[in-house]
Design a protein around this motif. Sequence first.
Motif, PDB file in Angstrom:
ATOM      1  N   THR A 188      39.351  13.212 -19.761  1.00 33.30           N
ATOM      2  CA  THR A 188      39.861  13.683 -18.478  1.00 33.30           C
ATOM      3  C   THR A 188      41.158  12.948 -18.154  1.00 33.30           C
ATOM      4  O   THR A 188      41.350  11.783 -18.537  1.00 33.30           O
ATOM      5  CB  THR A 188      38.850  13.459 -17.346  1.00 33.30           C
ATOM      6  N   ILE A 189      42.043  13.636 -17.429  1.00 38.05           N
ATOM      7  CA  ILE A 189      43.390  13.126 -17.171  1.00 38.05           C
ATOM      8  C   ILE A 189      43.601  13.090 -15.662  1.00 38.05           C
ATOM      9  O   ILE A 189      43.548  14.124 -14.992  1.00 38.05           O
ATOM     10  CB  ILE A 189      44.445  14.038 -17.837  1.00 38.05           C
ATOM     11  N   GLU A 190      43.837  11.901 -15.115  1.00 38.92           N
ATOM     12  CA  GLU A 190      44.002  11.728 -13.673  1.00 38.92           C
ATOM     13  C   GLU A 190      45.434  11.265 -13.371  1.00 38.92           C
ATOM     14  O   GLU A 190      45.811  10.149 -13.734  1.00 38.92           O
ATOM     15  CB  GLU A 190      43.019  10.688 -13.140  1.00 38.92           C
ATOM     16  N   PRO A 191      46.241  12.098 -12.706  1.00 38.16           N
ATOM     17  CA  PRO A 191      47.600  11.660 -12.343  1.00 38.16           C
ATOM     18  C   PRO A 191      47.560  10.477 -11.377  1.00 38.16           C
ATOM     19  O   PRO A 191      46.690  10.392 -10.502  1.00 38.16           O
ATOM     20  CB  PRO A 191      48.199  12.898 -11.672  1.00 38.16           C
ATOM     21  N   LEU A 192      48.502   9.571 -11.535  1.00 35.04           N
ATOM     22  CA  LEU A 192      48.620   8.397 -10.672  1.00 35.04           C
ATOM     23  C   LEU A 192      49.968   8.434  -9.964  1.00 35.04           C
ATOM     24  O   LEU A 192      50.905   9.083 -10.432  1.00 35.04           O
ATOM     25  CB  LEU A 192      48.495   7.114 -11.497  1.00 35.04           C
ATOM     26  N   PRO A 193      50.090   7.720  -8.829  1.00 35.75           N
ATOM     27  CA  PRO A 193      51.378   7.698  -8.132  1.00 35.75           C
ATOM     28  C   PRO A 193      52.490   7.194  -9.040  1.00 35.75           C
ATOM     29  O   PRO A 193      52.285   6.300  -9.866  1.00 35.75           O
ATOM     30  CB  PRO A 193      51.131   6.728  -6.970  1.00 35.75           C
ATOM     31  N   GLY A 194      53.681   7.757  -8.873  1.00 39.11           N
ATOM     32  CA  GLY A 194      54.812   7.404  -9.722  1.00 39.11           C
ATOM     33  C   GLY A 194      55.599   6.234  -9.184  1.00 39.11           C
ATOM     34  O   GLY A 194      55.250   5.633  -8.163  1.00 39.11           O
TER      35      GLY A 194
END
Length: 332
Positions: free
Chosen positions: A22-28
């Motif tokens: 699973t792929i969870e975007p994080l703040p940039g």
Amino acid sequence: MDLTIPLGTEAFLNNAGWVGATIEPLPGDASFRRYFRIRHTKGTAMLMHAPPPNEDPEPFIRSARWLEGNGMRAPIILAEQAEDGFVLLEDFGEVRMREYLDAWPQDEEEIYRGAIDALIRLRRLPPGPFTGYTLAEYQREAKLFIDWFVPARGLYVDGRSWTNAWEDVLSPLLGRQRPGVTVLRDYHAENVMLVGGLDKQGLLDFQDALVGHAAYDLVSLLQDARRDVSPELEAKMLDYYLAQSGVQSAGEGDDFRADYARLGAQRNAKIVGIFVRLWKRDGKPRYLDYIPRVWALMERDLAHPALAPVAAWFDANIPADVRASLGGRFAV
């Protein structure tokens, strides 16, 4: 936050042995890089996507391997596909120095001592295989102030005398940064992870490493653009560094303090310019909120006698009463 998954991510993870993750975007951050937490039955990892042409992951990979190979706590590279901007990294978890101190401010001195101990370990290593921090590079960075902040404020200044003032200020430290130390260049509370204990500093954001002056990363840590560090704590931690590194006992403390102020002013002028650029060029106005803090730090550095030529430039081009009215504040 951008929730889109870059094209090619799944194929890269499959080839790396992380099928079905699973792929969870994080703040940039302030760059074009994006980060994702990868979850799998084998554990977790961090995916960095630094796509060409705006980014190049090769410097990060090279720096990470050098740091990790020399006993520093950089994330292990698990897989890479640099031509497409993909790097799979060891996951340092979620305990950043910044958030830990927000929750446990009573540990501030201990945490900062640990972060400084990491810099002392780095100081004791031979310089890494990186480009030297030249006067030209210092000047290029300082020029960001007049390239971005000055026009954004509608000011008119003497750019040539700005360059001359910085040459006068920075030239004395050039000999003292040889043979030099590895300078991470963005060492602060949001780029230090607490891994496996409060004294285990996981390093991040070191892809722009150069060989330069040991005071640079120290001033980056203690004059943090994103977190208030009291003048009392800054002074105490500077004393700690001088004692633990052997600089004070070698009789070099006064020169180091002067160079610390020089690089603090240079770095803070650069950051003011970068934060305005992030607003004007990249559409990221949130960084303007940090400018008043950085501006105040720059004013403190300018009070050191070693900064006299640059302080005189400000008095002639942006006098104290004008600076006080500006205060680094912007209305968007």
